[in-house]
Design a protein around this motif. Structure first.
Motif, short mmCIF file in Angstrom:
data_model
loop_
_atom_site.label_atom_id
_atom_site.label_comp_id
_atom_site.label_asym_id
_atom_site.label_seq_id
_atom_site.Cartn_x
_atom_site.Cartn_y
_atom_site.Cartn_z
N UNK A 119 0.83 -1.21 0.00
CA UNK A 119 0.00 0.00 0.00
C UNK A 119 0.86 1.26 0.00
N UNK A 120 2.00 1.21 0.70
CA UNK A 120 2.89 2.37 0.71
C UNK A 120 4.33 1.94 0.89
N UNK A 121 5.23 2.59 0.14
CA UNK A 121 6.64 2.50 0.46
C UNK A 121 7.06 3.83 1.08
N UNK A 122 8.03 3.77 1.97
CA UNK A 122 8.54 4.97 2.63
C UNK A 122 9.81 5.39 1.92
N UNK A 123 9.94 6.69 1.71
CA UNK A 123 11.13 7.26 1.09
C UNK A 123 12.00 7.89 2.17
N UNK A 124 13.32 7.71 2.07
CA UNK A 124 14.27 8.42 2.94
C UNK A 124 14.58 9.74 2.25
N UNK A 125 13.74 10.74 2.50
CA UNK A 125 13.78 12.00 1.78
C UNK A 125 14.64 13.03 2.51
N UNK A 158 12.61 17.79 9.44
CA UNK A 158 13.26 16.54 9.91
C UNK A 158 12.43 15.92 11.04
N UNK A 159 12.22 14.62 10.94
CA UNK A 159 11.43 13.90 11.95
C UNK A 159 9.97 13.75 11.57
N UNK A 213 12.76 1.74 3.91
CA UNK A 213 14.19 1.53 3.70
C UNK A 213 14.91 1.81 5.03
N UNK A 214 16.21 1.64 5.03
CA UNK A 214 17.01 1.89 6.25
C UNK A 214 17.27 3.40 6.35
N UNK A 215 16.24 4.11 6.83
CA UNK A 215 16.27 5.59 6.84
C UNK A 215 17.50 6.10 7.59
N UNK A 238 9.58 10.37 4.39
CA UNK A 238 10.01 10.60 5.77
C UNK A 238 11.39 11.27 5.73
N UNK A 239 11.59 12.24 6.60
CA UNK A 239 12.88 12.92 6.66
C UNK A 239 13.59 12.52 7.95
N UNK A 240 14.59 11.66 7.79
CA UNK A 240 15.40 11.26 8.94
C UNK A 240 16.49 12.30 9.18
#
Ligand code: AR6
Length: 178
Positions: A24-30, A64-65, A121-123, A83-85
């Protein structure tokens, strides 16, 4: 691959390319601009096509966060959660709390949008240099907490190498034993 059944959720640690996953969703390390970059962010934008960048331009960045959601465009995933790590600056600048917050807010966006299967992913562990063992422990704890909420059928921690998958798999096993 490590697979764990936790409450009613399957949590998996796998090795692979997150852009290929039909969830349904993938998370991006943006990054805070949400306008694309290298690493997994570049791969997601390439695979999703120009519609993703156009929608991201309407979002006016993300602190961030935090995390923001878009459609998935040409991806097999219906949505992308950006997501912004944090960048790792030695660990005394709130990095761990910010990474926890990026995971927590990603799950929040997922719940708001009827997302029941989600891959991360490994954010922060690439260009942002967050130590992998610490990042893995945070990801594992966040996945278990989300599973306990009962809102997710499948949570995937998608690593890009076997060695990273070993670290995330071990962290998941350890977190579940606590
Ligand atoms: N599938 C899954 N994981 C991947 C893929 C892929 N296709 N490609 C890379 N990885 P990074 P960060 C892994 O640097 O540290 C970008 O320029 C990679 O091996 O992508 O959060 C953004 O625009 C690593 O384990 O993200 C930001 O400016 C993990 O994804 C900045 O980098 C995260 O590495 C964010 O840095």
């Amino acid at each position: 691959m490590t697979t764990l059944s936790w409450h009613d959720t399957t949590i998996e640690v796998m090795t692979g390319d997150i852009t290929t996953l039909a969830v349904d969703a993938i998370v991006n390390a943006a990054n805070e601009s949400l306008l694309g970059g290298g690493g997994v962010d570049g791969a997601i934008h390439r695979a999703a096509g120009p519609g993703l960048r156009a929608e991201c331009q309407t979002l006016h960045g993300c602190p961030t966060g935090d995390a923001k959601i878009t459609q998935g465009y040409d991806l097999p995933a219906a949505h992308v959660i950006h997501a912004v790590g944090p960048v790792w600056h030695g660990g005394k600048h709130g990095e761990e709390a910010l990474l926890e917050s990026a995971y927590r807010n990603s799950f929040a966006r997922a719940r708001e949008n009827d997302v029941h299967s989600i891959a991360f992913p490994a954010i922060s562990t690439g260009v942002y240099r967050f130590p992998k063992d610490r990042a893995a422990a945070i990801a594992a704890a966040a996945a278990l907490a989300a599973a306990e909420s009962g809102d997710f059928s499948r949570i995937i921690l998608c690593c890009f190498s076997e060695s990273d998958a070993a670290i995330y798999g071990e962290a998941l096993t350890r977190a579940a034993e606590r």
